[in-house]
Design a protein around this motif. Structure first.
Motif, PDB file in Angstrom:
ATOM      1  N   VAL A 233     -14.190  -9.617  42.880  1.00 17.92           N
ATOM      2  CA  VAL A 233     -14.772 -10.425  42.103  1.00 17.92           C
ATOM      3  C   VAL A 233     -15.056 -11.952  42.935  1.00 17.92           C
ATOM      4  N   THR A 234     -16.307 -12.634  42.565  1.00 20.16           N
ATOM      5  CA  THR A 234     -16.842 -13.600  43.295  1.00 20.16           C
ATOM      6  C   THR A 234     -16.102 -14.975  43.104  1.00 20.16           C
ATOM      7  N   ALA A 235     -15.510 -15.068  42.245  1.00 17.54           N
ATOM      8  CA  ALA A 235     -14.745 -16.271  41.853  1.00 17.54           C
ATOM      9  C   ALA A 235     -13.160 -15.925  41.021  1.00 17.54           C
ATOM     10  N   ARG A 236     -12.617 -17.059  40.844  1.00 21.26           N
ATOM     11  CA  ARG A 236     -11.256 -16.767  40.101  1.00 21.26           C
ATOM     12  C   ARG A 236     -11.917 -15.937  38.873  1.00 21.26           C
ATOM     13  N   THR A 237     -11.202 -15.052  38.441  1.00 27.87           N
ATOM     14  CA  THR A 237     -11.755 -14.261  37.018  1.00 27.87           C
ATOM     15  C   THR A 237     -10.439 -13.679  36.445  1.00 27.87           C
TER      16      THR A 237
ATOM     17  N   THR B   6      -5.231 -13.073  35.350  1.00 27.07           N
ATOM     18  CA  THR B   6      -6.241 -13.988  36.155  1.00 27.07           C
ATOM     19  C   THR B   6      -6.212 -13.747  37.552  1.00 27.07           C
TER      20      THR B   6
ATOM     21  N   GLN C  67     -10.344 -15.466  43.826  1.00 29.15           N
ATOM     22  CA  GLN C  67     -11.977 -14.731  44.478  1.00 29.15           C
ATOM     23  C   GLN C  67     -11.554 -13.745  45.478  1.00 29.15           C
TER      24      GLN C  67
ATOM     25  N   HIS D 281     -16.516  -9.627  33.420  1.00 29.02           N
ATOM     26  CA  HIS D 281     -18.147  -9.847  33.306  1.00 29.02           C
ATOM     27  C   HIS D 281     -18.863  -9.402  34.642  1.00 29.02           C
TER      28      HIS D 281
ATOM     29  N   ASN E 200     -21.365 -10.905  36.134  1.00 30.54           N
ATOM     30  CA  ASN E 200     -21.909 -12.174  36.779  1.00 30.54           C
ATOM     31  C   ASN E 200     -20.744 -12.572  37.809  1.00 30.54           C
ATOM     32  N   LEU E 201     -19.391 -12.054  37.717  1.00 26.45           N
ATOM     33  CA  LEU E 201     -18.259 -12.316  38.359  1.00 26.45           C
ATOM     34  C   LEU E 201     -17.992 -11.123  39.304  1.00 26.45           C
TER      35      LEU E 201
END
Length: 103
Positions: A39-43, A58, A61, A95, A97-98
């Motif tokens: 994951v590219t961010a907290r997701t 959750t 990143q 998603h 995008n993440l």
């Protein structure tokens, strides 16, 4: 008249009606991938492919995930998070995008 009212209520709640699919455990068609990513961010990992689905967990990143597949015609992915210490895993949706997909 009570029998007619009950029949109408059952029609409204049937799994085939579009409005009830998200509430009846509707399963998305997933195109198999079997890749790894992070994951590219907290997701949020969710119970279904959409922001209205419940958050399972959750993750921060950089968390690595196994990617089982992509939801057909949508930018959502079925993923698995494994806990090495606990020897457990859970599946959910993230998603696109993440998510960064590797090789």
């Amino acid at each position: 008249t009570n029998n007619v009212r009950k029949a109408d209520d059952q029609k409204r709640l049937s799994p085939s009606s579009p409005s009830s699919k998200k509430n009846q455990g509707y399963v998305e068609k997933v195109i198999q991938m079997n890749k790894t990513g992070f994951v590219t961010a907290r997701t949020n990992i969710r119970s279904g492919a959409g922001i209205n689905s419940a958050v399972i967990i959750t993750v921060p990143q950089g968390t690595e995930l196994k990617i089982y597949g992509k939801v057909d015609k949508r930018n959502w992915y079925l993923v698995e998070l494994s806990g090495e210490k606990e020897k457990t895993s859970l599946r959910g949706y993230v998603h696109g995008n993440l998510l960064a997909i590797l090789g």
